[in-house]
Design an enzyme around this catalytic site. Structure first.
Site: not given
Lengths: 231, 231, 231, 231
Positions: B94, B96, B119, B170, B227
């Site tokens: 998580h 910001h 991708d 958020h 790839y």
């Protein structure tokens, strides 16, 4: 056997993180040896931090690995198409540099808005047409190169005077005399792409005057160039 | 006892400032040990500069502290909900981060606009619905996780093919095979979020072609991926 | 013979990459010695990383090389026009700094929007008129200087209170008491140019109050200045 | 005599360049010693690179220099007004940080758009009314402080829950428990100001839900706070 070429291509690849043109492994540089008919190119998906000279892959113009133990960049067929179509170019760079990619995602040419652009790119930087479903599904990377060549042909563009292109919905390719020159042009394209976004916000009708564009391009290129120390 | 797991989670947390994804303590990374049924997670409100291995907190899936003297991240209940709902994910991040947070604040999905996005994320990155007043007032962090799971269920999204989400008003959560992979996806989401803002300015109608999206996603993922060096 | 002047101009040029005002060789700084009637200026197209004191070129006011083995900046005739027209300026900087160049490309003045601007530039920073085809084709760099002088004359601007200008479709020139002061003003112009773009997005009608502009300008400049340690 | 206070204020001032909040000398930090009724503040116009502990100036609440040989910041009277009006604040920061200044120049409040904002600032960050011509011409810096206090009074804002303000056409002031806390809030304001610009582009109607704002603010502040290690 290809030590000098591989060393140069390694160095050119390491310029991409130095100039903030790549995140992770999202970019690759190649250079061609026209005499030996091979190119040296970055291996696929290898991080720049750990890249060694022997990770650089040598492939022939049919795409066969001539030297190296790693897979070459998955974009190798695109590079090969461009080298085959344009005998005057010696190095190619593909990145997802932020602002050039923004223009590619928007599906729009980067308009020539000032002398910074005109010093390097003669005219708007083209965004090639989208690939068809079939072109995407079979030989995608080769078709990417072919669509670029088609776009230049349709617009009658000279790849020496226009050393880069946007692939629609994808990102830019740039080229130059050699791999270093190609990286140089990739840095310029990213900077003019960045400035063009804000310029279009301030003045959606902005465009460089053709006389000014000619002046700056030919001040640096061709027989009458007088910029720099070249004599 | 959980030294290896804690060391890895410490390292993964320290990647957040390295990749410019956090200001101060605004972010946290966790990883789950599915056998032992515990997660290791960043302590709450501790600065990255001073973080030590024994600051990392081990909690069980009910949220009880198993090892460590500090409080775990206040977002721990969100992490736990996601681990419980999605057995295939091993690490959660998580942050910001600036541009992903911009999209969360705008309450909008990050549209899939190019191959950089395709991708890694198969389709638009969803912005989950807002929490109700009641969901905010009681068990807020747990409900944040439940609303994410509800959104994925409503949209029939596979968390492996869509390794991230925006929490409305958020910020983003990302996940992956382990904590490093989750951080990798958080870096990608921030970059595609940044490019998407300017792309929408240049062309509000831009969207990647579905064939191109499929091509890029499956070039890197699944049985037919080609790839990189994986064979 | 001109060692002190050349050393200072070398240092001033090296400030350009330090302050992120230049990419590659896109910028140049000069300083005039009014007694000896010469200027010291960056050589054309030489990279900052390798620049040495003896690369700095000394030219007289007619543009003749007095000392040095390299070509002076191709923008030298612009510098000379400004020095000849404005006896109170001692140093000049030309860059393609990103945000000031955006305004030049848009062909718009940088509006005075706040005290940051007013502390250094008294009023909107002018974008000079475009050069005509003829002015571009013959004596382009000299005409660039003449058009700047014409614009200041038409607008009755004092080059001491307005130490910079935008050349339409090109980029900024800044000046100051000496080369260091000119670089200082170039940094300020880039920052106010950057802030002005976003300010115009949030409020297209924004403009600083004339009283506030006067207060800040004269708090730092002239007989009643009280900012800093000058007594 | 005030060595500890001066050392802390020096350190707090040096955080401004570290967090990229200032260009040149455009910013200042102070801290008050409520017992001794003095503040320590940055000297006017001195560069951060060369600042020494004895450059920090001690002034009493009437603005008289108690210790130090340099002029205090020209913004000292603004700091003094705020310390006098708000007994609960211990440190003040003034910067021209890019994005907060953009909002000040636009003359608009920074809207509360997400939890990043709500974690630190309870509600929209106010842009104070413009100063009148008379307020600018006489006791400008003192009046700047008075207008801030008037704005907070009119809007019934608590300076502890709203630790910052925009001065219209100028730039932000932030404050906190001490000088370090004030700098912390200045970093947060700059980041939320940056995110708010792009958020308003993507969704001009965006605003954080009041319940979510309350949750995040009171998760970190007040009797029921549970974020971090504070117990």
């Amino acid at each position: 056997m290809f030590r000098t070429l591989k060393e140069k291509v390694l160095k050119a690849n390491l310029l991409l993180p130095k100039y903030h043109l790549v995140t992770f492994t999202w970019g690759n540089v190649s250079e061609i040896d026209r005499e030996k008919q091979v190119i040296a190119i970055k291996p696929s998906g290898v991080e720049y931090d750990h890249m060694q000279i022997d990770d650089i892959v040598i492939v022939d113009l049919a795409g066969n690995i001539i030297e190296g133990t790693l897979n070459p960049s998955s974009d190798t067929p695109t590079h090969l198409e461009l080298y085959k179509a344009y005998p005057n170019i010696g190095g190619i760079v593909h990145t997802h540099s932020t602002h050039a990619t923004v223009w590619a995602q928007a599906g729009k040419d980067i308009p020539a808005l000032g002398t910074t652009h005109a010093d390097y790119f003669y005219g708007d930087i083209p965004c090639a047409r989208s690939l068809s479903a079939q072109e995407i599904q079979h030989d995608y990377e080769k078709n990417t190169g072919m669509v670029i060549v088609e776009e230049f042909s349709n617009r009658k563009l000279d790849p020496v005077a226009m050393p880069g292109v946007l692939v629609s919905g994808h990102a830019p390719f740039c080229w130059g005399k050699d791999s270093f020159d190609a990286v140089h042009n990739a840095v310029v394209m990213e900077e003019v792409a960045k400035m063009a976004i804000s310029t279009c916000f301030l003045n959606p009708l902005a465009h460089i005057d053709q006389n000014l564009s000619d002046k700056h391009y030919f001040r640096k290129h061709g027989a009458n160039a007088y910029y720099g120390q070249r004599k």
